[in-house]
Design a protein around this motif. Structure first.
Motif, PDB file in Angstrom:
ATOM      1  N   LYS A   1       6.979   0.740   0.241  1.00  0.00           N
ATOM      2  CA  LYS A   1       6.316   1.973   0.628  1.00  0.00           C
ATOM      3  C   LYS A   1       7.347   3.057   0.930  1.00  0.00           C
ATOM      4  O   LYS A   1       7.266   4.182   0.434  1.00  0.00           O
TER       5      LYS A   1
ATOM      6  N   PRO B   1       0.519   6.330 -17.051  1.00  0.00           N
ATOM      7  CA  PRO B   1      -0.676   5.653 -16.534  1.00  0.00           C
ATOM      8  C   PRO B   1      -1.006   6.187 -15.146  1.00  0.00           C
ATOM      9  O   PRO B   1      -0.158   6.165 -14.258  1.00  0.00           O
TER      10      PRO B   1
ATOM     11  N   LEU C   1      -2.393  -1.431  -1.411  1.00  0.00           N
ATOM     12  CA  LEU C   1      -3.060  -0.184  -1.794  1.00  0.00           C
ATOM     13  C   LEU C   1      -4.562  -0.415  -1.946  1.00  0.00           C
ATOM     14  O   LEU C   1      -5.365   0.467  -1.688  1.00  0.00           O
ATOM     15  N   ASP C   2      -4.903  -1.627  -2.355  1.00  0.00           N
ATOM     16  CA  ASP C   2      -6.325  -1.955  -2.476  1.00  0.00           C
ATOM     17  C   ASP C   2      -6.969  -2.179  -1.125  1.00  0.00           C
ATOM     18  O   ASP C   2      -8.147  -2.508  -1.041  1.00  0.00           O
TER      19      ASP C   2
ATOM     20  N   PHE D   1       9.023   4.132  -2.141  1.00  0.00           N
ATOM     21  CA  PHE D   1       8.123   4.881  -3.015  1.00  0.00           C
ATOM     22  C   PHE D   1       8.046   6.341  -2.578  1.00  0.00           C
ATOM     23  O   PHE D   1       8.121   7.259  -3.389  1.00  0.00           O
TER      24      PHE D   1
ATOM     25  N   LEU E   1       5.498   6.076  -9.532  1.00  0.00           N
ATOM     26  CA  LEU E   1       5.122   4.663  -9.469  1.00  0.00           C
ATOM     27  C   LEU E   1       5.697   3.903 -10.667  1.00  0.00           C
ATOM     28  O   LEU E   1       6.152   2.770 -10.532  1.00  0.00           O
ATOM     29  N   GLU E   2       5.671   4.567 -11.817  1.00  0.00           N
ATOM     30  CA  GLU E   2       6.248   3.945 -13.003  1.00  0.00           C
ATOM     31  C   GLU E   2       7.722   3.622 -12.794  1.00  0.00           C
ATOM     32  O   GLU E   2       8.203   2.576 -13.195  1.00  0.00           O
TER      33      GLU E   2
ATOM     34  N   ARG F   1      -4.661   5.352  -6.699  1.00  0.00           N
ATOM     35  CA  ARG F   1      -4.461   4.855  -5.340  1.00  0.00           C
ATOM     36  C   ARG F   1      -3.252   5.478  -4.647  1.00  0.00           C
ATOM     37  O   ARG F   1      -3.128   5.416  -3.435  1.00  0.00           O
TER      38      ARG F   1
ATOM     39  N   SER G   1       1.959   9.064  -9.860  1.00  0.00           N
ATOM     40  CA  SER G   1       1.877   8.001 -10.857  1.00  0.00           C
ATOM     41  C   SER G   1       3.186   7.893 -11.633  1.00  0.00           C
ATOM     42  O   SER G   1       3.638   6.802 -11.982  1.00  0.00           O
TER      43      SER G   1
ATOM     44  N   PHE H   1       2.691  -4.533  -2.672  1.00  0.00           N
ATOM     45  CA  PHE H   1       2.397  -3.121  -2.462  1.00  0.00           C
ATOM     46  C   PHE H   1       1.048  -2.773  -3.089  1.00  0.00           C
ATOM     47  O   PHE H   1       0.199  -2.126  -2.471  1.00  0.00           O
ATOM     48  N   SER H   2       0.864  -3.236  -4.304  1.00  0.00           N
ATOM     49  CA  SER H   2      -0.357  -2.933  -5.029  1.00  0.00           C
ATOM     50  C   SER H   2      -1.590  -3.470  -4.299  1.00  0.00           C
ATOM     51  O   SER H   2      -2.592  -2.771  -4.144  1.00  0.00           O
TER      52      SER H   2
END
Lengths: 199, 657
Positions: free
Chosen positions: A181, B10, A154-155, A184, A135-136, B14, A132, A150-151
């Motif tokens: 990806k 945060p 992920l879903d 990341f 990710l920030e 996922r 996380s 990307f988000s």
């Protein structure tokens, strides 16, 4: 930002370097948050939480120098050290004063849970925390659109659906998704190299 | 407690699994994240699967697979028994060719030394036939080839060869071995001049500043890889055979003359044993094309051009390739060539041929139109006769031709529109059904008229129905860039589908300066394509063609908001008759800082917010037609010059300084 991880030494190497006066500050910066985070996740809400955090931090700092990457993963090691530190702390507190009713109940629960489970929980939380965190950072690297793609991926949304939602072509969805990806993973790796001790 | 002092990261559940991927990162690095990078790194042997495809002199040409670029190439190497003193000349050939950057000259991709220490170079893999094979097929009477390559098509090829050689001469490079076997013809009209092994750099430096070292005439001497004879008998100029005269551009003019001769007769200029041929070359004993093949109809003009290029005395040939090219080009555009030394009758005949389309069109239509055409004919032929009498030089002839065209255009619209004009007008207005109807009627009257057939091809081309277009283009016998693109794209997709935006945009630069056709394509495409982002890509591509100086394009389009911002220097035009921008339905349009002079939206177009500050825009009328406009940004100067204060009750006007 993106270059930073390249040049930054790992925390442990810094911890060993007596001239690096900010190593401790940085260490606290990274780990304090995490430990609070774990304690919150464990719903450990003791009056002396701040003391507990400080105690765990100190133990970690000391132990960092003994971590041997050859013998196991950092996250596994971290789980064990944090758990031990927490147990020690409660033992210490118990001899000093009586625990409050609710504190005692909580400690009982933790005690009753197998050590390996606690350690695994800490380990999982660490992974969660680190990713996380990375990710920030990603938000500073990519455009909103790339992050959105990307988000949505992920879903678990299929590329066609993402393309439709964001009014993009399927090809650009693939490109953006893969680019973010790949970057990341690199970023998580960078955060790991920076914050963990990986030799 | 904690929450207050420590801002939480945060947590996004996922992404947790990426931790494991990152742990593996070192191992998966190249392979999984950048598989292409990895595979490129892994290529140890760049050129693979060599297959011998040609041999000539001491050279061998292989077809190889370039594992880095993932394509097939041709690789030239010396034969294994080639003496080492050929290594340098071989490399010089490659360097010389690599210097020549022209679309009609073969491209060198890589020059190097292999593991055995032998030099090699790679170049385009030639697809299709050499011009020699093509001419042989024509000579054999191969029906397919004859149909595909009428004289006009062959002359177009010849023009391209001239272009390549002209370019080479401009940087002082001579080819010196021009012959049909060294010209490669692709299936889509590509023409490549190959085999510069005999090439030579002229002893003087030209206007272009080139690498002196590389172009040192001593370095690139006339060493040849083909043994003693520096050239090919039958294609060699007399001065090459005699070997006592300095070679110059006129030697290549002779070589081009040989090629033209073969294009006209399907035969080589000279026949016999090598000795006989060499003797005939020295004597200039070449039989003119129309006497050599009396059974073929060879235009007198071209017969004369070929013979002038083949003159034994270099001084009597064309002084430059450009001059030779001009003559052939003139023939193609329907004018008497200088070599033909045309009389009045020839001129009249040519006039009729040039204006056949006009005459036929008019006669198909109204009687008054016919009367007008007669009048036009008389008017023009007066001019033409005067011109003949005065023996005007080439430039004046060309000027007259253009003037005549203008006059015809004026006349055309005075009496009646030509079929073409009517069709295009319907297309522009979006009425493709009507356009097709008109063409069908015209073709019913005159089924083999190449103009109508070609126009029908264009009609389907505009609608991206390339297979349908191809059929008409083939029947028309016309070969040009549009036809070339059509052939290629016909294979790409079924007629019922639209091209992708990228594919469509890729078409534009291939159509030489055909803005009206591109505009019709975009307008048709916008009727069929519902995706606004796709339309935007196409509009951007079109604007780039329309504004060649628009080098740093800003094109920000948000289909949801309906906002469009254009910027960057060199953007002067956004569309001609009906704006292509309308297809993007912008409500907010920001053109500030561009060089745009005018905007033409249909009246009532729902544009709400417009920024034209620091543009050249000053047309108040087109502003008035935007009845939905509620906010307008202009520069101080525009505000004053256009007297915009009268708009202010209806529109909020922002004046920028």
């Amino acid at each position: 930002m993106g270059e930073e991880w390249n040049t930054r030494k790992s925390l442990l190497r810094r911890a060993k370097d007596p001239s690096d006066e900010e190593a401790w500050t940085d260490f606290v910066g990274y780990y304090e948050n995490f430990i609070y985070h774990i304690l919150r996740r464990m719903e450990l809400n003791t009056e002396e939480c701040d003391d507990l955090v400080q105690d765990i931090l100190l133990k970690l700092w000391k132990n960092l120098k003994t971590y041997d990457a050859e013998k196991g993963r950092f996250r596994t090691w971290l789980g064990r050290v944090v758990r031990h530190a927490a147990y020690d702390y409660f033992d210490k507190v118990k001899t000093r004063r009586k625990l409050l009713e609710e504190e005692r109940a909580m400690v009982e629960i933790i005690r009753a849970t197998p050590a390996s489970d606690v350690e695994r929980l800490i380990e999982e939380e660490w992974m969660q925390y680190m990713t996380s965190f990375a990710l920030e950072r990603l938000h500073n690297i990519f455009s909103g659109e790339a992050i959105n793609v990307f988000s949505l991926s992920l879903d678990g949304l299929p590329a066609d659906e993402i393309a439709k939602q964001l009014n993009l072509t399927r090809d650009s969805v693939y490109t953006l998704k893969n680019r973010v990806k790949a970057r990341f993973i690199k970023e998580v790796r960078a955060v790991m190299d920076e914050v963990e001790y990986n030799g | 407690m904690a929450e207050n002092d420590h801002p939480e990261v945060p947590i996004d559940p996922r992404v947790k699994e990426f931790y494991r991927l990152a742990e593996e990162y070192d191992q998966v690095d190249a392979r999984e994240l950048n598989p292409s990078l990895h595979s490129l790194k892994m290529v140890s042997q760049r050129y693979q699967t060599a297959e011998l495809i040609a041999e000539g002199g001491m050279k061998e040409i292989f077809k190889v697979y370039d594992a880095r670029a993932k394509r097939h190439l041709a690789m030239a190497m010396l034969r294994s028994d080639a003496p080492e003193d050929l290594f340098d000349p071989f490399i010089h050939e490659a360097w010389l060719t690599a210097l020549l950057a022209h679309p009609n000259i073969i491209t060198i991709h890589d020059i190097g030394v292999n593991a055995q220490g032998k030099p090699y170079f790679t170049m385009d893999l030639k697809e299709g036939d050499s011009l020699r094979e093509l001419i042989e097929k024509l000579h054999r009477g191969d029906r397919e080839t004859l149909k595909r390559y009428p004289l006009e098509a062959l002359l177009q090829i010849f023009i391209k060869i001239c272009d390549a050689i002209s370019y080479a001469h401009s940087i002082n490079v001579l080819h010196l071995d021009l012959k049909p076997a060294n010209i490669q013809i692709g299936d889509f009209g590509q023409v490549l001049v190959c085999d510069w092994g005999m090439g030579k750099v002229l002893g003087k430096t030209g206007e272009l500043e080139l690498d002196r070292q590389l172009l040192n005439p001593d370095l690139l001497s006339s060493v040849t890889l083909y043994g003693e004879l520096k050239g090919t008998p039958g294609n060699m100029a007399p001065e090459q055979v005699l070997n006592q005269q300095e070679l110059d551009v006129r030697t290549d003019v002779y070589g081009l003359g040989c090629i033209l001769y073969s294009l006209l007769t399907y035969l080589r200029p000279l026949s016999g044993t090598t000795e006989e041929i060499l003797q005939k070359t020295k004597d200039g004993a070449i039989v003119p094309p129309d006497k050599r093949t009396p059974e073929r109809v060879i235009p007198k003009a071209l017969d004369a051009v070929a013979m002038k290029a083949l003159a034994t005395d270099p001084a009597k040939r064309y002084a430059s390739v450009a001059a030779l090219r001009k003559e052939v080009h003139r023939y193609l555009t329907g004018f008497a060539t200088e070599a033909e030394n045309a009389g009045v009758f020839t001129q009249m005949n040519l006039f009729y041929r040039r204006n056949k389309r006009f005459c036929i069109t008019v006669s198909c239509l109204v009687l008054i139109g016919l009367a007008g055409a007669v009048w036009a004919f008389i008017q023009l032929s007066h001019k033409e006769q005067a011109a003949t009498g005065a023996r005007l030089d080439a430039e004046r002839m060309l000027a007259l031709y253009e003037a005549g065209q203008d006059e015809l255009n004026v006349l055309g619209s005075r009496y009646d529109d030509s079929v073409t004009t009517i069709v295009r007008r319907y297309q522009q207005a979006g009425n493709f059904m009507q356009a097709e109807k008109v063409l069908r009627v015209a073709l019913d009257e005159d089924a083999d008229n190449p103009t109508y057939l070609y126009e029908m091809g264009l009609h389907f081309f505009t609608m991206q129905r390339f297979n349908a277009a191809r059929a008409y283009f083939n029947r028309s016998g016309i070969e040009d860039d549009v036809v070339e693109v059509t052939r290629e794209y016909a294979a790409l997709k079924a007629d019922a589908e639209l091209l992708t935006p990228e594919q469509l945009v890729a078409v534009f630069p291939r159509l030489t300066l055909n803005i009206p056709l591109e505009l019709r394509m975009v307008l048709y495409d916008q009727r069929e394509r519902l995706n606004l982002s796709g339309r935007a890509k196409i509009v951007k591509g079109y604007l780039q063609v329309l504004n060649p100086d628009w080098t740093d394009p800003v094109f920000e389009y948000d289909p949801e908001k309906g906002s469009l911002k254009l910027g960057g220097s060199g953007l002067q035009k956004v569309g001609s008759t009906s704006s292509v921008l309308a297809g993007l339905q912008p409500r907010y349009l920001d053109l500030s800082g561009t060089e745009i002079e005018n905007l033409q939206f249909e009246s009532g177009y729902p544009i709400e917010v417009l920024d034209i500050s620091h543009t050249r825009f000053k047309n108040k009328r087109s502003l008035r037609r935007m009845i939905h406009l509620r906010e307008l940004t202009v520069s101080r100067e525009q505000y004053d010059n256009m007297n915009l204060s009268q708009f202010s009750d209806r529109i909020r006007i922002i004046v920028k300084d």
